[in-house]
Design a protein around this motif. Structure first.
Motif, PDB file in Angstrom:
ATOM      1  N   ALA A 184       0.560 -17.471 -17.869  1.00  0.00           N
ATOM      2  CA  ALA A 184       0.731 -18.032 -16.749  1.00  0.00           C
ATOM      3  C   ALA A 184      -0.104 -19.306 -16.056  1.00  0.00           C
ATOM      4  CB  ALA A 184       0.391 -17.237 -15.939  1.00  0.00           C
ATOM      5  N   LEU A 185      -1.545 -19.252 -16.370  1.00  0.00           N
ATOM      6  CA  LEU A 185      -2.628 -20.374 -16.161  1.00  0.00           C
ATOM      7  C   LEU A 185      -1.705 -21.341 -16.684  1.00  0.00           C
ATOM      8  CD1 LEU A 185      -5.161 -20.777 -13.984  1.00  0.00           C
ATOM      9  CD2 LEU A 185      -6.419 -20.420 -16.040  1.00  0.00           C
ATOM     10  N   ASP A 186      -1.591 -21.451 -18.031  1.00  0.00           N
ATOM     11  CA  ASP A 186      -1.378 -22.613 -19.015  1.00  0.00           C
ATOM     12  C   ASP A 186       0.418 -23.090 -18.412  1.00  0.00           C
ATOM     13  OD1 ASP A 186      -3.839 -22.122 -20.693  1.00  0.00           O
ATOM     14  OD2 ASP A 186      -2.478 -21.203 -21.853  1.00  0.00           O
ATOM     15  N   ALA A 187       0.648 -22.231 -17.747  1.00  0.00           N
ATOM     16  CA  ALA A 187       2.104 -22.749 -17.372  1.00  0.00           C
ATOM     17  C   ALA A 187       1.789 -23.109 -16.055  1.00  0.00           C
ATOM     18  CB  ALA A 187       2.621 -21.419 -17.456  1.00  0.00           C
ATOM     19  N   LEU A 188       0.750 -22.759 -15.134  1.00  0.00           N
ATOM     20  CA  LEU A 188       0.353 -23.764 -13.812  1.00  0.00           C
ATOM     21  C   LEU A 188      -0.299 -25.670 -14.425  1.00  0.00           C
ATOM     22  CD1 LEU A 188      -0.729 -20.432 -12.380  1.00  0.00           C
ATOM     23  CD2 LEU A 188       1.236 -21.609 -11.456  1.00  0.00           C
ATOM     24  N   ASN A 189      -0.619 -25.241 -15.234  1.00  0.00           N
ATOM     25  CA  ASN A 189      -1.208 -27.042 -15.723  1.00  0.00           C
ATOM     26  C   ASN A 189      -0.347 -26.981 -16.154  1.00  0.00           C
ATOM     27  OD1 ASN A 189      -4.174 -26.943 -13.995  1.00  0.00           O
ATOM     28  ND2 ASN A 189      -4.238 -25.172 -15.366  1.00  0.00           N
ATOM     29  N   ASP A 190       0.464 -26.833 -17.131  1.00  0.00           N
ATOM     30  CA  ASP A 190       1.565 -27.734 -17.811  1.00  0.00           C
ATOM     31  C   ASP A 190       3.415 -28.464 -16.518  1.00  0.00           C
ATOM     32  OD1 ASP A 190       3.514 -25.874 -17.900  1.00  0.00           O
ATOM     33  OD2 ASP A 190       3.364 -25.088 -19.867  1.00  0.00           O
ATOM     34  N   GLY A 191       3.945 -29.264 -17.463  1.00  0.00           N
ATOM     35  CA  GLY A 191       5.546 -29.362 -16.559  1.00  0.00           C
ATOM     36  C   GLY A 191       6.067 -28.461 -16.007  1.00  0.00           C
ATOM     37  N   ARG A 192       6.299 -27.191 -15.867  1.00  0.00           N
ATOM     38  CA  ARG A 192       6.483 -26.069 -15.398  1.00  0.00           C
ATOM     39  C   ARG A 192       5.622 -26.286 -13.947  1.00  0.00           C
ATOM     40  NH1 ARG A 192       5.887 -21.624 -19.897  1.00  0.00           N
ATOM     41  NH2 ARG A 192       3.685 -23.234 -19.858  1.00  0.00           N
ATOM     42  N   SER A 193       4.630 -26.604 -14.097  1.00  0.00           N
ATOM     43  CA  SER A 193       4.066 -26.581 -12.623  1.00  0.00           C
ATOM     44  C   SER A 193       4.569 -27.356 -11.451  1.00  0.00           C
ATOM     45  CB  SER A 193       1.959 -26.979 -12.425  1.00  0.00           C
ATOM     46  OG  SER A 193       1.665 -26.362 -11.552  1.00  0.00           O
ATOM     47  N   ASP A 194       4.866 -29.122 -11.706  1.00  0.00           N
ATOM     48  CA  ASP A 194       5.499 -29.096 -10.831  1.00  0.00           C
ATOM     49  C   ASP A 194       7.065 -29.167 -10.701  1.00  0.00           C
ATOM     50  OD1 ASP A 194       3.040 -31.067 -10.960  1.00  0.00           O
ATOM     51  OD2 ASP A 194       3.559 -33.021 -12.097  1.00  0.00           O
ATOM     52  N   ALA A 195       7.715 -28.501 -11.547  1.00  0.00           N
ATOM     53  CA  ALA A 195       8.564 -28.033 -11.090  1.00  0.00           C
ATOM     54  C   ALA A 195       8.493 -26.443 -10.125  1.00  0.00           C
ATOM     55  CB  ALA A 195      10.018 -27.776 -12.976  1.00  0.00           C
ATOM     56  N   ALA A 196       7.677 -26.360 -10.428  1.00  0.00           N
ATOM     57  CA  ALA A 196       8.407 -24.920  -9.107  1.00  0.00           C
ATOM     58  C   ALA A 196       7.800 -25.628  -8.032  1.00  0.00           C
ATOM     59  CB  ALA A 196       6.283 -24.344 -10.158  1.00  0.00           C
ATOM     60  N   VAL A 197       6.392 -26.652  -7.983  1.00  0.00           N
ATOM     61  CA  VAL A 197       6.188 -27.413  -6.724  1.00  0.00           C
ATOM     62  C   VAL A 197       7.522 -27.960  -5.949  1.00  0.00           C
ATOM     63  CG1 VAL A 197       5.436 -29.154  -5.552  1.00  0.00           C
ATOM     64  CG2 VAL A 197       3.338 -27.135  -6.925  1.00  0.00           C
ATOM     65  N   ALA A 198       8.309 -29.140  -7.019  1.00  0.00           N
ATOM     66  CA  ALA A 198       9.114 -29.390  -6.204  1.00  0.00           C
ATOM     67  C   ALA A 198      10.708 -28.242  -6.019  1.00  0.00           C
ATOM     68  CB  ALA A 198       9.993 -30.387  -7.400  1.00  0.00           C
ATOM     69  N   ALA A 199      10.338 -26.986  -7.015  1.00  0.00           N
ATOM     70  CA  ALA A 199      11.642 -25.987  -5.921  1.00  0.00           C
ATOM     71  C   ALA A 199      11.317 -25.630  -4.953  1.00  0.00           C
ATOM     72  CB  ALA A 199      11.298 -24.696  -7.817  1.00  0.00           C
ATOM     73  N   LEU A 200       9.405 -25.219  -4.388  1.00  0.00           N
ATOM     74  CA  LEU A 200       8.855 -24.484  -3.514  1.00  0.00           C
ATOM     75  C   LEU A 200       8.749 -25.551  -2.197  1.00  0.00           C
ATOM     76  CD1 LEU A 200       5.903 -22.915  -4.841  1.00  0.00           C
ATOM     77  CD2 LEU A 200       9.021 -21.452  -3.919  1.00  0.00           C
ATOM     78  N   ARG A 201       9.259 -27.102  -2.346  1.00  0.00           N
ATOM     79  CA  ARG A 201       9.281 -28.392  -1.433  1.00  0.00           C
ATOM     80  C   ARG A 201      11.016 -27.999  -1.328  1.00  0.00           C
ATOM     81  NH1 ARG A 201       6.181 -32.570  -0.420  1.00  0.00           N
ATOM     82  NH2 ARG A 201       3.633 -32.208  -1.394  1.00  0.00           N
ATOM     83  N   GLY A 202      11.646 -28.030  -1.790  1.00  0.00           N
ATOM     84  CA  GLY A 202      13.247 -28.061  -1.606  1.00  0.00           C
ATOM     85  C   GLY A 202      13.104 -26.859  -0.764  1.00  0.00           C
ATOM     86  N   CYS A 203      13.190 -25.352  -1.537  1.00  0.00           N
ATOM     87  CA  CYS A 203      13.475 -24.540  -0.634  1.00  0.00           C
ATOM     88  C   CYS A 203      13.009 -24.284   0.449  1.00  0.00           C
ATOM     89  CB  CYS A 203      12.500 -22.649  -1.319  1.00  0.00           C
ATOM     90  SG  CYS A 203      12.760 -21.499  -1.013  1.00  0.00           S
ATOM     91  N   ALA A 204      11.385 -25.069   1.094  1.00  0.00           N
ATOM     92  CA  ALA A 204      11.088 -24.860   1.793  1.00  0.00           C
ATOM     93  C   ALA A 204      11.787 -25.910   3.434  1.00  0.00           C
ATOM     94  CB  ALA A 204       9.592 -25.334   2.234  1.00  0.00           C
ATOM     95  N   THR A 205      12.012 -27.290   2.545  1.00  0.00           N
ATOM     96  CA  THR A 205      13.339 -28.211   3.466  1.00  0.00           C
ATOM     97  C   THR A 205      14.452 -27.612   4.166  1.00  0.00           C
ATOM     98  OG1 THR A 205      12.965 -29.675   1.259  1.00  0.00           O
ATOM     99  CG2 THR A 205      11.247 -29.444   2.952  1.00  0.00           C
ATOM    100  N   ALA A 206      15.132 -26.626   2.750  1.00  0.00           N
ATOM    101  CA  ALA A 206      16.642 -26.522   3.216  1.00  0.00           C
ATOM    102  C   ALA A 206      16.300 -25.222   3.633  1.00  0.00           C
ATOM    103  CB  ALA A 206      17.130 -25.728   1.332  1.00  0.00           C
ATOM    104  N   HIS A 207      15.544 -24.327   3.967  1.00  0.00           N
ATOM    105  CA  HIS A 207      15.432 -23.069   4.795  1.00  0.00           C
ATOM    106  C   HIS A 207      15.479 -24.176   6.448  1.00  0.00           C
ATOM    107  CE1 HIS A 207      15.135 -18.693   6.375  1.00  0.00           C
ATOM    108  NE2 HIS A 207      13.983 -19.503   6.800  1.00  0.00           N
ATOM    109  N   MET A 208      14.725 -24.904   6.404  1.00  0.00           N
ATOM    110  CA  MET A 208      14.442 -25.261   7.615  1.00  0.00           C
ATOM    111  C   MET A 208      15.538 -26.300   8.220  1.00  0.00           C
ATOM    112  SD  MET A 208      10.458 -27.203   8.015  1.00  0.00           S
ATOM    113  CE  MET A 208      10.075 -27.950   6.495  1.00  0.00           C
ATOM    114  N   LEU A 209      16.369 -26.256   7.236  1.00  0.00           N
ATOM    115  CA  LEU A 209      17.270 -27.583   7.658  1.00  0.00           C
ATOM    116  C   LEU A 209      18.879 -26.250   8.008  1.00  0.00           C
ATOM    117  CD1 LEU A 209      17.467 -30.228   5.044  1.00  0.00           C
ATOM    118  CD2 LEU A 209      17.219 -30.504   7.354  1.00  0.00           C
TER     119      LEU A 209
END
Length: 322
Positions: A184-209
């Protein structure tokens, strides 16, 4: 010959490049800057601060020469950024590195002892640190703790459909087997890491809306014209456009803070503990829903200025820290 502005930009970017090296020199020149407080002087935060301060000194009616921008871009391209998520290290080493106030240092040392036995996982300061630290806390805690993987899978299965993109991104970090989860640490340092960040940003903003009445105050506190505008900016991963003009070179994504913490706690059923070392003494805050079960995941973050690192129980990372 290069203009004074060009020379200034080159010096600032040369400093930025040194801040990205594996063993950066101690930062001293920015500590007295009126633009930035000493509490945000992590290496990666200093990198952003140096460049921002350099550009802020430029008169608004003096455009940056193309050669200066090209030089800045080449220096940044040649620099080596720190890992998005680092291997665990001791809090004692962090104390030696950042030299906090005596009371804060004592509080950090106490966290490393029984009953908590916490250790530090550094997260890169690229504007995404809150979201990346949250993702790292979930997946590393599950991957490295006995029984943690099954517990997190069961928790993710219990979440509502609205959180499906974030759930899928977290599962991509974990993989499909225990063997993949161990990486998992390797995954947190490749493209999957930014994909997770984008998904969490989307999850937070969708919940706020979806809960706009409860989060309406966020836009006013931020100075945004509306909650929709605030959420649109918070959801961005890359520089946007302002009136058709490219964003400044020092632009970074919107920092996640308390509103996003509350939104993700509610949307993903999390307890989020923040240990804040921005002042002389540690302060602890917790965000959670009253109805969360005792088995809900708990994430512990270390806040320093605007930056978040992750704290994990030493037992969770096994042999990784001696």
């Amino acid at each position: 010959p290069p203009s004074p502005l060009h020379q200034k930009g080159q010096k600032a970017l040369a400093f930025v490049a040194t801040m990205l090296c594996p063993s950066p020199p101690p930062l001293r020149t920015m500590e007295n800057s009126p633009l930035f407080s000493p509490s945000s002087a992590d290496d990666d935060a200093a990198m952003q601060a140096a460049l921002l301060a350099s550009l802020a000194e430029q008169p608004s009616d003096e455009p940056a020469p193309a050669a200066a921008l090209e030089g800045q871009a080449s220096l940044l391209a040649a620099a080596t950024p720190p890992p998005a998520v680092s291997t665990p290290s001791t809090l004692e080493a962090f104390i030696a590195e950042v030299a906090p106030a005596a009371a804060a240092a004592a509080g950090l040392r106490a966290l490393a002892l029984a009953p908590r036995h916490l250790t530090l996982v550094k997260v890169r300061g690229d504007g995404h640190c809150f979201f990346r630290a949250l993702a790292a806390g979930l997946v590393l805690g599950a991957a490295w703790a006995h029984g943690g993987l099954a517990a997190l899978e069961a928790h993710l299965d219990s979440l509502p459909a609205e959180s499906a993109p974030a759930i899928a991104a977290l599962r991509a970090l974990l993989g499909r087997s225990s063997a993949e989860a161990a990486q998992a640490l390797d995954a947190l340092n490749d493209g999957r890491s930014d994909a997770a960040v984008a998904a969490l940003r989307g999850c937070a903003t969708a919940h706020m809306l979806r809960s706009a009445a409860r989060f309406a105050h966020v836009a006013a506190a931020d100075g945004s014209p509306s909650l929709e505008a605030y959420c649109a900016r918070m959801a961005q991963m890359e520089p946007g456009q302002d009136g058709g003009k490219p964003a400044p070179l020092w632009w970074s994504p919107a920092y996640g803070g308390q509103p996003e913490m509350v939104a993700l706690s509610e949307a993903l059923g999390l307890r989020v503990e923040v240990i804040d070392m921005s002042a002389a003494e540690l302060q602890t805050h917790e965000v959670s829903c009253a109805e969360l079960p005792a088995t809900a995941p708990r994430i512990t973050l270390l806040r320093r200025g605007l930056h978040f690192h992750l704290l994990l129980p030493a037992a969770a990372e096994g042999e990784l820290v001696g």
